[in-house]
Design a protein around this motif. Structure first.
Motif, PDB file in Angstrom:
ATOM      1  N   GLU A 192     -10.914   7.090  -6.330  1.00  0.00           N
ATOM      2  CA  GLU A 192      -9.467   6.995  -6.153  1.00  0.00           C
ATOM      3  C   GLU A 192      -8.877   8.340  -5.728  1.00  0.00           C
ATOM      4  O   GLU A 192      -8.029   8.413  -4.830  1.00  0.00           O
ATOM      5  CB  GLU A 192      -8.801   6.510  -7.445  1.00  0.00           C
ATOM      6  CG  GLU A 192      -9.147   5.078  -7.802  1.00  0.00           C
ATOM      7  CD  GLU A 192      -8.750   4.710  -9.223  1.00  0.00           C
ATOM      8  OE1 GLU A 192      -8.238   3.593  -9.407  1.00  0.00           O
ATOM      9  OE2 GLU A 192      -8.964   5.540 -10.148  1.00  0.00           O
ATOM     10  N   LEU A 193      -9.347   9.401  -6.354  1.00  0.00           N
ATOM     11  CA  LEU A 193      -8.869  10.738  -5.976  1.00  0.00           C
ATOM     12  C   LEU A 193      -9.237  11.075  -4.533  1.00  0.00           C
ATOM     13  O   LEU A 193      -8.442  11.664  -3.800  1.00  0.00           O
ATOM     14  CB  LEU A 193      -9.445  11.800  -6.921  1.00  0.00           C
ATOM     15  CG  LEU A 193      -8.875  11.826  -8.331  1.00  0.00           C
ATOM     16  CD1 LEU A 193      -9.686  12.777  -9.203  1.00  0.00           C
ATOM     17  CD2 LEU A 193      -7.413  12.235  -8.313  1.00  0.00           C
ATOM     18  N   SER A 194     -10.447  10.689  -4.121  1.00  0.00           N
ATOM     19  CA  SER A 194     -10.887  10.944  -2.744  1.00  0.00           C
ATOM     20  C   SER A 194      -9.987  10.238  -1.749  1.00  0.00           C
ATOM     21  O   SER A 194      -9.628  10.801  -0.715  1.00  0.00           O
ATOM     22  CB  SER A 194     -12.333  10.467  -2.549  1.00  0.00           C
ATOM     23  OG  SER A 194     -13.192  11.134  -3.424  1.00  0.00           O
ATOM     24  N   SER A 195      -9.622   9.000  -2.051  1.00  0.00           N
ATOM     25  CA  SER A 195      -8.733   8.244  -1.164  1.00  0.00           C
ATOM     26  C   SER A 195      -7.372   8.916  -1.070  1.00  0.00           C
ATOM     27  O   SER A 195      -6.795   9.039   0.017  1.00  0.00           O
ATOM     28  CB  SER A 195      -8.560   6.815  -1.677  1.00  0.00           C
ATOM     29  OG  SER A 195      -9.778   6.132  -1.609  1.00  0.00           O
ATOM     30  N   LEU A 196      -6.853   9.345  -2.214  1.00  0.00           N
ATOM     31  CA  LEU A 196      -5.556  10.033  -2.216  1.00  0.00           C
ATOM     32  C   LEU A 196      -5.636  11.359  -1.465  1.00  0.00           C
ATOM     33  O   LEU A 196      -4.721  11.729  -0.729  1.00  0.00           O
ATOM     34  CB  LEU A 196      -5.075  10.255  -3.655  1.00  0.00           C
ATOM     35  CG  LEU A 196      -4.670   8.984  -4.418  1.00  0.00           C
ATOM     36  CD1 LEU A 196      -4.470   9.302  -5.897  1.00  0.00           C
ATOM     37  CD2 LEU A 196      -3.408   8.380  -3.818  1.00  0.00           C
TER      38      LEU A 196
END
Length: 193
Positions: free
Chosen positions: A14-18
């Motif tokens: 999720e952090l990577s996507s953000l």
């Protein structure tokens, strides 16, 4: 920038996507999660505080600057550790080149004047060769340098870079073809083989 509590709860994916979308808070959370562990990992390899800090710092700058191109084929942690490992390899490779250069300067200063012209030409050829090696595609260059400068076997390189031995052999053969074409057979035979 302070990380919001809900970001701490997010998964790496999720952090990577953000991050890919340009979210600075996600970047800060990734930094907070991995900075210390990556620093320790690099320090254990180099045993040099400033170089270790610089490598980790460069990694996170690169991560932010290339966030829009970030495509994870594995986990975020594996991506970061692999990226930092390549940065360590690059630093070690640079040090080896610098060390060889220093050794050649020392040898040059100890030699007689009669062979000065030969030494200068040899250094010019070596500089051309190093320039052409540096121009190889990054992964191909890394495999080539590990083989020719690190004296590692195909099997050792494959294990280190998580590649098949066949891929390593192909990368080295392709490197040699490119260098042979760019340098000409005489220089290639004299200095590379």
């Amino acid at each position: 920038m302070q990380v919001k509590q809900e970001y701490i709860q997010l998964s790496d994916l999720e952090l990577s996507s953000l991050l890919s979308a340009g979210d600075e808070i996600a970047y800060t959370e990734i930094y907070n999660r991995y900075h210390g562990a990556l620093y320790i990992h690099v320090f254990n390899k180099l045993r040099h505080r400033e170089d270790s800090r610089d490598i980790v710092h460069d990694l996170f700058i690169s991560l932010w600057n290339n966030r829009d191109k970030l495509v994870l084929k594995t986990t975020l942690s594996a991506y970061l550790y692999t990226a930092v490992r390549y940065k360590v390899f690059d630093l070690i490779s640079h040090r080896e080149v610098a060390s060889r250069y220093l050794e050649s300067v020392v040898k040059f200063s100890e030699q007689e004047d009669g062979i000065t012209d030969y030494v200068i030409r040899e250094k010019q050829f070596l500089a051309i060769i190093e320039q052409e090696i540096a121009a190889l595609p990054k992964k191909m260059r890394r495999v080539f340098e590990m083989s020719r400068m690190g004296n590692l076997s195909h099997k050792e390189i494959a294990a280190e870079l998580d590649l098949s031995e066949k891929t390593v052999k192909k990368q080295i053969n392709n490197s040699l073809k490119i260098l042979r074409k760019k340098l000409g057979m005489a220089i290639f035979t004299a200095f590379i083989l």
